[in-house]
Design a protein around this motif. Structure first.
Motif, PDB file in Angstrom:
ATOM      1  N   GLN A  61       0.815  -1.211   0.000  1.00  0.00           N
ATOM      2  CA  GLN A  61       0.000   0.000   0.000  1.00  0.00           C
ATOM      3  C   GLN A  61       0.855   1.271   0.000  1.00  0.00           C
ATOM      4  OE1 GLN A  61      -3.099   0.128  -0.482  1.00  0.00           O
ATOM      5  NE2 GLN A  61      -3.817  -1.949  -0.076  1.00  0.00           N
ATOM      6  N   HIS A  62       2.169   1.106  -0.045  1.00  0.00           N
ATOM      7  CA  HIS A  62       3.105   2.239  -0.084  1.00  0.00           C
ATOM      8  C   HIS A  62       2.864   3.207   1.076  1.00  0.00           C
ATOM      9  CE1 HIS A  62       4.436   0.918  -4.051  1.00  0.00           C
ATOM     10  NE2 HIS A  62       3.172   0.816  -4.401  1.00  0.00           N
ATOM     11  N   LEU A  63       2.909   2.646   2.296  1.00  0.00           N
ATOM     12  CA  LEU A  63       2.721   3.443   3.506  1.00  0.00           C
ATOM     13  C   LEU A  63       4.054   3.577   4.239  1.00  0.00           C
ATOM     14  CD1 LEU A  63      -0.547   1.731   4.800  1.00  0.00           C
ATOM     15  CD2 LEU A  63      -0.383   3.919   3.595  1.00  0.00           C
ATOM     16  N   ASN A  64       4.292   4.764   4.783  1.00  0.00           N
ATOM     17  CA  ASN A  64       5.514   5.004   5.549  1.00  0.00           C
ATOM     18  C   ASN A  64       5.160   5.054   7.031  1.00  0.00           C
ATOM     19  OD1 ASN A  64       7.882   5.823   6.746  1.00  0.00           O
ATOM     20  ND2 ASN A  64       8.310   7.435   5.261  1.00  0.00           N
ATOM     21  N   PRO A  65       5.374   3.969   7.773  1.00  0.00           N
ATOM     22  CA  PRO A  65       5.003   3.947   9.190  1.00  0.00           C
ATOM     23  C   PRO A  65       5.819   4.914  10.042  1.00  0.00           C
ATOM     24  CG  PRO A  65       6.266   1.994   8.632  1.00  0.00           C
ATOM     25  CD  PRO A  65       5.981   2.696   7.345  1.00  0.00           C
ATOM     26  N   PHE A  66       6.998   5.332   9.567  1.00  0.00           N
ATOM     27  CA  PHE A  66       7.830   6.267  10.319  1.00  0.00           C
ATOM     28  C   PHE A  66       7.250   7.685  10.288  1.00  0.00           C
ATOM     29  CE2 PHE A  66      10.781   2.864   9.056  1.00  0.00           C
ATOM     30  CZ  PHE A  66      11.216   2.476  10.304  1.00  0.00           C
ATOM     31  N   LEU A  67       6.296   7.913   9.376  1.00  0.00           N
ATOM     32  CA  LEU A  67       5.577   9.186   9.325  1.00  0.00           C
ATOM     33  C   LEU A  67       4.167   9.029   9.896  1.00  0.00           C
ATOM     34  CD1 LEU A  67       6.619  10.497   5.773  1.00  0.00           C
ATOM     35  CD2 LEU A  67       7.597  11.089   7.991  1.00  0.00           C
ATOM     36  N   ASN A  68       3.972   7.948  10.662  1.00  0.00           N
ATOM     37  CA  ASN A  68       2.681   7.657  11.297  1.00  0.00           C
ATOM     38  C   ASN A  68       1.554   7.432  10.291  1.00  0.00           C
ATOM     39  OD1 ASN A  68       3.702   7.874  13.952  1.00  0.00           O
ATOM     40  ND2 ASN A  68       3.490  10.100  13.884  1.00  0.00           N
ATOM     41  N   GLU A  69       1.905   6.982   9.086  1.00  0.00           N
ATOM     42  CA  GLU A  69       0.872   6.645   8.115  1.00  0.00           C
ATOM     43  C   GLU A  69       0.243   5.292   8.441  1.00  0.00           C
ATOM     44  OE1 GLU A  69       2.607   9.051   4.222  1.00  0.00           O
ATOM     45  OE2 GLU A  69       2.557   6.853   4.234  1.00  0.00           O
ATOM     46  N   ALA A  70       0.968   4.451   9.184  1.00  0.00           N
ATOM     47  CA  ALA A  70       0.443   3.152   9.608  1.00  0.00           C
ATOM     48  C   ALA A  70       1.190   2.708  10.852  1.00  0.00           C
ATOM     49  CB  ALA A  70       0.613   2.124   8.489  1.00  0.00           C
ATOM     50  N   TYR A  71       0.485   1.997  11.719  1.00  0.00           N
ATOM     51  CA  TYR A  71       1.134   1.445  12.906  1.00  0.00           C
ATOM     52  C   TYR A  71       0.353   0.237  13.386  1.00  0.00           C
ATOM     53  CZ  TYR A  71      -2.217   4.837  14.848  1.00  0.00           C
ATOM     54  OH  TYR A  71      -3.335   5.572  15.102  1.00  0.00           O
ATOM     55  N   LEU A  72       1.027  -0.576  14.200  1.00  0.00           N
ATOM     56  CA  LEU A  72       0.481  -1.839  14.670  1.00  0.00           C
ATOM     57  C   LEU A  72       0.068  -1.704  16.132  1.00  0.00           C
ATOM     58  CD1 LEU A  72       0.093  -4.718  13.498  1.00  0.00           C
ATOM     59  CD2 LEU A  72       2.326  -5.302  14.428  1.00  0.00           C
ATOM     60  N   VAL A  73      -1.166  -2.121  16.449  1.00  0.00           N
ATOM     61  CA  VAL A  73      -1.687  -1.988  17.807  1.00  0.00           C
ATOM     62  C   VAL A  73      -2.141  -3.351  18.312  1.00  0.00           C
ATOM     63  CG1 VAL A  73      -3.405  -0.888  19.284  1.00  0.00           C
ATOM     64  CG2 VAL A  73      -2.477   0.351  17.328  1.00  0.00           C
ATOM     65  N   LYS A  74      -1.731  -3.693  19.544  1.00  0.00           N
ATOM     66  CA  LYS A  74      -2.169  -4.957  20.132  1.00  0.00           C
ATOM     67  C   LYS A  74      -2.332  -4.802  21.637  1.00  0.00           C
ATOM     68  CE  LYS A  74      -1.452  -9.920  20.200  1.00  0.00           C
ATOM     69  NZ  LYS A  74      -0.886 -11.055  19.477  1.00  0.00           N
ATOM     70  N   PHE A  75      -3.489  -5.243  22.141  1.00  0.00           N
ATOM     71  CA  PHE A  75      -3.771  -5.216  23.567  1.00  0.00           C
ATOM     72  C   PHE A  75      -4.019  -6.638  24.057  1.00  0.00           C
ATOM     73  CE2 PHE A  75      -4.873  -0.902  22.255  1.00  0.00           C
ATOM     74  CZ  PHE A  75      -4.247  -0.147  23.246  1.00  0.00           C
ATOM     75  N   GLY A  76      -3.239  -7.045  25.065  1.00  0.00           N
ATOM     76  CA  GLY A  76      -3.416  -8.360  25.658  1.00  0.00           C
ATOM     77  C   GLY A  76      -3.284  -9.466  24.631  1.00  0.00           C
ATOM     78  N   GLY A  77      -4.203 -10.434  24.714  1.00  0.00           N
ATOM     79  CA  GLY A  77      -4.183 -11.561  23.791  1.00  0.00           C
ATOM     80  C   GLY A  77      -5.054 -11.371  22.577  1.00  0.00           C
ATOM     81  N   ASN A  78      -5.619 -10.167  22.394  1.00  0.00           N
ATOM     82  CA  ASN A  78      -6.459  -9.908  21.221  1.00  0.00           C
ATOM     83  C   ASN A  78      -5.614  -9.846  19.956  1.00  0.00           C
ATOM     84  OD1 ASN A  78      -8.857  -9.671  22.760  1.00  0.00           O
ATOM     85  ND2 ASN A  78      -8.338  -7.558  23.275  1.00  0.00           N
ATOM     86  N   PRO A  79      -6.208 -10.141  18.805  1.00  0.00           N
ATOM     87  CA  PRO A  79      -5.463 -10.034  17.550  1.00  0.00           C
ATOM     88  C   PRO A  79      -4.981  -8.604  17.333  1.00  0.00           C
ATOM     89  CG  PRO A  79      -7.496 -11.269  17.229  1.00  0.00           C
ATOM     90  CD  PRO A  79      -7.568 -10.680  18.603  1.00  0.00           C
ATOM     91  N   ALA A  80      -3.828  -8.446  16.723  1.00  0.00           N
ATOM     92  CA  ALA A  80      -3.284  -7.117  16.456  1.00  0.00           C
ATOM     93  C   ALA A  80      -4.109  -6.418  15.381  1.00  0.00           C
ATOM     94  CB  ALA A  80      -1.830  -7.225  16.009  1.00  0.00           C
ATOM     95  N   GLN A  81      -4.145  -5.095  15.460  1.00  0.00           N
ATOM     96  CA  GLN A  81      -4.847  -4.300  14.456  1.00  0.00           C
ATOM     97  C   GLN A  81      -3.839  -3.444  13.702  1.00  0.00           C
ATOM     98  OE1 GLN A  81      -8.002  -2.014  16.182  1.00  0.00           O
ATOM     99  NE2 GLN A  81      -9.350  -3.763  16.399  1.00  0.00           N
ATOM    100  N   ILE A  82      -3.972  -3.435  12.390  1.00  0.00           N
ATOM    101  CA  ILE A  82      -3.126  -2.588  11.552  1.00  0.00           C
ATOM    102  C   ILE A  82      -3.907  -1.303  11.275  1.00  0.00           C
ATOM    103  CG2 ILE A  82      -1.934  -2.389   9.342  1.00  0.00           C
ATOM    104  CD1 ILE A  82      -1.722  -5.434   9.319  1.00  0.00           C
ATOM    105  N   ILE A  83      -3.410  -0.194  11.815  1.00  0.00           N
ATOM    106  CA  ILE A  83      -4.127   1.075  11.741  1.00  0.00           C
ATOM    107  C   ILE A  83      -3.468   2.001  10.723  1.00  0.00           C
ATOM    108  CG2 ILE A  83      -4.887   3.088  13.046  1.00  0.00           C
ATOM    109  CD1 ILE A  83      -6.199   0.464  13.895  1.00  0.00           C
ATOM    110  N   THR A  84      -4.302   2.663   9.920  1.00  0.00           N
ATOM    111  CA  THR A  84      -3.827   3.622   8.931  1.00  0.00           C
ATOM    112  C   THR A  84      -4.362   5.010   9.279  1.00  0.00           C
ATOM    113  OG1 THR A  84      -4.024   1.854   7.290  1.00  0.00           O
ATOM    114  CG2 THR A  84      -3.644   4.065   6.451  1.00  0.00           C
ATOM    115  N   SER A  85      -3.577   6.041   9.048  1.00  0.00           N
ATOM    116  CA  SER A  85      -4.010   7.406   9.372  1.00  0.00           C
ATOM    117  C   SER A  85      -4.910   7.963   8.281  1.00  0.00           C
ATOM    118  CB  SER A  85      -2.789   8.318   9.535  1.00  0.00           C
ATOM    119  OG  SER A  85      -2.143   8.513   8.284  1.00  0.00           O
ATOM    120  N   LYS A  86      -5.709   8.972   8.655  1.00  0.00           N
ATOM    121  CA  LYS A  86      -6.573   9.634   7.678  1.00  0.00           C
ATOM    122  C   LYS A  86      -5.726  10.309   6.602  1.00  0.00           C
ATOM    123  CE  LYS A  86      -9.513  13.738   7.350  1.00  0.00           C
ATOM    124  NZ  LYS A  86      -8.443  14.704   7.043  1.00  0.00           N
ATOM    125  N   GLU A  87      -4.572  10.848   6.986  1.00  0.00           N
ATOM    126  CA  GLU A  87      -3.691  11.506   6.020  1.00  0.00           C
ATOM    127  C   GLU A  87      -3.229  10.513   4.949  1.00  0.00           C
ATOM    128  OE1 GLU A  87      -3.554  11.852   9.300  1.00  0.00           O
ATOM    129  OE2 GLU A  87      -4.291  13.931   9.327  1.00  0.00           O
TER     130      GLU A  87
END
Length: 255
Positions: A61-87
């Motif tokens: 998807q040509h995302l630059n995670p170092f510019l906060n365009e995408a990041y990985l979120v995980k809480f406890g034992g729940n599956p991780a979520q791949i989050i993308t910014s509105k920008e």
């Protein structure tokens, strides 16, 4: 023995591959260690598989995670979520040659009337009930129009409480952009989307139930073909109903 173990561990470290790709003319390099150490948030431990999925999504998807365009979120034992910014959504849409602009606003209840505002401006006396967005494409005669309900998307978090109009409008824009450009944005989700993983798990349960129902129908049809009297028909119905109930229990347990 110890020497062999050390050699094996060294080999594993040396074979960890770095993924290199371009975003807007700049080179981005990602590895599992980078993602785990710098690009993951939450209190859970992400698996190698979740990290690999994140890296490949960023790459394709040509995302630059170092510019906060995408990041990985995980809480406890729940599956991780791949989050993308509105920008990131806006950048992807604007890079499409057919993108021709977006308009969005809030839907409010004002003096017993439903009013569609422009932007995130609302009156203090307004009750926000939702938001709308129109995405225009040069290759389509009509815009992609989306309306969403505030109660469905409101997360009751600090930003939603302090800036409800801004947040619900942003959610409407993201959903409209995704519908207007499914090939570019269909696999991307922002932090303001509904519980992505819960929705996916629910869809899988419904799919399995549908499959179980279809299989039960096929069993019933096959057995009816060899039945000669009404008494046998009732016996087979009870048998298939029992099998379907067991399948549903197994599906629920697996979830």
């Amino acid at each position: 023995m110890m020497s062999n173990v050390q050699n094996e561990n060294t080999a594993v470290v040396e074979t960890e591959k770095k993924v290199v790709y371009e975003v807007n003319g700049e080179s981005v390099t990602l590895s599992r260690a980078m993602v785990k150490n710098y690009l993951t948030s939450g209190n859970g431990n992400v698996s190698d598989q979740e990290v690999t999925m994140f890296i490949q999504l960023c790459r394709y998807q040509h995302l630059n995670p170092f510019l906060n365009e995408a990041y990985l979120v995980k809480f406890g034992g729940n599956p991780a979520q791949i989050i993308t910014s509105k920008e990131a959504f806006m950048k992807r849409a604007e890079s499409n040659v057919n993108y021709d602009g977006i308009e969005a606003g809030c839907i409010v209840e004002r003096k017993d009337e439903i009013v569609y505002t422009k932007g995130a401006f609302t009156l203090k006396t307004d009750r926000i009930v939702g938001a709308w967005a129109d995405v225009f494409r040069k290759d389509r005669e009509h815009p992609t129009h989306v309306e969403i309900a505030f109660e469905e998307f409101n997360k009751n978090q600090a930003t939603w409480k302090s800036m409800p109009a801004t947040m619900i409008r942003k959610s409407a824009m993201v959903n409209a952009l995704r519908e207007a450009f499914p090939q570019d944005l269909g696999a991307l989700y922002t932090e303001d989307d509904k519980d992505i993983n819960a929705t996916k798990r629910s869809d899988k349960v419904e799919e399995r139930k549908e499959v179980n129902s279809t299989e039960a129908g096929n069993i019933l049809a096959n057995k009816f073909a060899n039945i000669q009297n009404a008494k046998q028909v009732e016996e087979v119905k009870e048998e298939v109903a029992s099998d379907g109930s067991q399948n549903e229990e197994q599906t629920t347990a697996a979830e």
